[in-house]
Design a protein around this motif. Structure first.
Motif, PDB file in Angstrom:
ATOM      1  N   MET A 111     -21.190  51.058 -32.562  1.00 31.20           N
ATOM      2  CA  MET A 111     -21.797  52.066 -33.433  1.00 31.20           C
ATOM      3  C   MET A 111     -23.249  52.370 -33.082  1.00 31.20           C
ATOM      4  O   MET A 111     -23.765  53.418 -33.436  1.00 31.20           O
ATOM      5  CB  MET A 111     -21.713  51.587 -34.891  1.00 31.20           C
ATOM      6  N   MET A 194     -22.991  52.465 -42.694  1.00 29.16           N
ATOM      7  CA  MET A 194     -22.255  52.014 -41.501  1.00 29.16           C
ATOM      8  C   MET A 194     -20.984  51.286 -41.941  1.00 29.16           C
ATOM      9  O   MET A 194     -21.059  50.175 -42.480  1.00 29.16           O
ATOM     10  CB  MET A 194     -23.121  51.060 -40.664  1.00 29.16           C
ATOM     11  N   LYS A 199     -15.736  51.654 -37.984  1.00 29.52           N
ATOM     12  CA  LYS A 199     -16.812  52.042 -37.036  1.00 29.52           C
ATOM     13  C   LYS A 199     -17.221  53.498 -37.219  1.00 29.52           C
ATOM     14  O   LYS A 199     -17.486  54.214 -36.263  1.00 29.52           O
ATOM     15  CB  LYS A 199     -16.392  51.748 -35.596  1.00 29.52           C
ATOM     16  N   THR A 201     -19.974  56.128 -39.131  1.00 25.98           N
ATOM     17  CA  THR A 201     -21.293  56.180 -39.764  1.00 25.98           C
ATOM     18  C   THR A 201     -21.428  57.514 -40.489  1.00 25.98           C
ATOM     19  O   THR A 201     -21.124  58.565 -39.920  1.00 25.98           O
ATOM     20  CB  THR A 201     -22.417  56.051 -38.708  1.00 25.98           C
TER      21      THR A 201
END
Ligand code: SF4
Length: 274
Positions: A111, A194, A199, A201
Motif C-alpha cells: 500500500m 488504510m 489493501k 486506501t
C-alpha cells in the motif's frame, strides 16, 4: 432533573457510537457496562500495536524483516493481555490469531513505501474543545507528507466500506483533522483510511467547509445526547451492527428489558479474568 449527567467529553468513536445506536451508547458510555472484546477487536488492537512499533524507529530500514520482528514483539506483549485471556486464546488459537496479524500487518508493503513515512506522532493522544464539548482521541499515525503538510492515517483491519459509504467511514478521521486544526493551528492536507486486509486506501482532503461541517456535527450530536440524557430516552437503531452488539440480551429489539441491564450485564459480560 436529568436522568443522566450530560457528558462533557466525547471521543470520535463515541460520537459514531451514539449515531449508530443511542441505546448501545447509553449502556456503554453512561451506564458503564462492560464492553467485552471480540476476536476482531483484539486483532485490530494487535495490528495497530505492531505497526506502531514498526514506524517508531525511522533511523532503520522499515523492511519485511523489521516488521516480522515488530509483530513478534507485539505477540509476546499480547500473550497474557486481559483481552487474550478473556477470549480464552492460547496454544493453537493464539497461533492462528498470530498468523492473521502477521498477514494483515504485511499488507502495508503493498500500500505504501514505509521508508517514506515520516511520523510526527504514533498512537498520538489529542484533545480539543469543540463547541460545548471536549473531544479526546488517539490518532493512529500523524505524519508529514512529501510537501511538509500534515497527513492523518487510520489503520483498519475490517472490511472496506462498499461503494457510496466511503464518506461515512471517513467521519472519524475528519474529526481528527478538526482537532489538529484547533490544537496545532494547521489544517491537515489529507486524511486516509488504510484497509490492510483488502489493501485499499480511502483518502479525502479536509477543507474549511469540512471543518465547519464537523464542528456543527459535534454540536448537533452533543445536543441530541443532552436531550436523551434529560429525558432518559435512548432510541434503538437496528442495523447489521446488532449482530456484534454485546447488549442484545437487554435490547427491546430482541425482546430484552433495558431496565435489567445494570443488574445483569456486569456479571454476564465479565470475563474469566475479572
Ligand atoms: S442490539 Fe442493535 S438496536 Fe439493540 S442496543 Fe445493540 S446495536 Fe442497538
Amino acid at each position: 432533573m436529568s436522568a443522566y449527567a450530560v457528558p462533557t467529553t466525547l471521543s470520535p468513536s463515541r460520537v459514531e457510537s451514539f449515531l449508530s445506536c443511542p441505546l448501545a451508547f447509553r449502556f456503554r458510555s453512561l451506564d458503564g457496562l462492560p464492553d467485552p472484546p471480540t476476536i476482531a477487536t483484539l486483532r485490530g488492537t494487535m495490528v495497530h500495536r505492531a505497526l506502531e512499533l514498526f514506524h517508531a524507529d525511522t533511523s532503520r530500514p522499515r523492511d519485511p524483516n523489521w516488521l516480522d520482528g515488530c509483530v513478534t514483539t507485539m505477540l509476546e506483549e499480547f500473550r497474557e493481555h486481559p483481552d487474550t485471556l478473556y477470549l480464552g486464546l492460547s496454544g493453537d488459537s493464539y497461533d492462528d490469531l498470530s498468523r492473521q496479524c502477521r498477514r494483515l500487518a504485511a499488507g502495508v508493503f503493498e500500500m505504501e513505501d514505509p521508508d517514506q513515512v515520516h511520523p510526527v506522532g504514533l498512537e498520538l493522544r489529542i484533545e480539543a474543545p469543540v463547541g460545548p464539548v471536549v473531544l479526546r482521541g488517539i490518532i493512529d499515525r500523524l505524519e508529514r507528507g512529501p510537501d511538509g503538510s500534515l497527513v492523518i492515517t487510520d489503520y483498519k483491519t475490517g472490511r472496506a466500506p462498499g461503494s457510496g459509504y466511503e464518506r461515512k467511514a471517513l467521519g472519524g478521521v475528519h474529526l481528527y483533522a478538526l482537532m489538529c486544526h484547533l490544537t496545532m493551528d494547521e489544517r491537515p492536507s489529507e486524511v486516509r483510511l488504510m484497509y490492510v486486509s483488502s489493501k485499499e486506501t480511502i483518502t479525502d482532503r479536509p477543507s474549511d467547509q469540512s471543518l465547519r461541517f464537523m464542528t456543527q456535527r459535534v454540536s448537533a450530536v452533543h445536543g441530541a445526547i443532552e436531550q436523551s440524557c434529560q429525558s432518559g430516552e435512548f432510541r434503538t437503531r437496528k442495523s447489521a451492527l446488532c449482530r456484534f452488539c454485546a447488549y442484545q440480551p437487554w435490547c427491546p429489539e430482541f425482546g430484552g428489558d433495558p431496565t435489567r441491564a445494570a443488574a445483569e450485564a456486569p456479571d454476564a459480560l465479565s470475563g474469566p479474568t475479572s
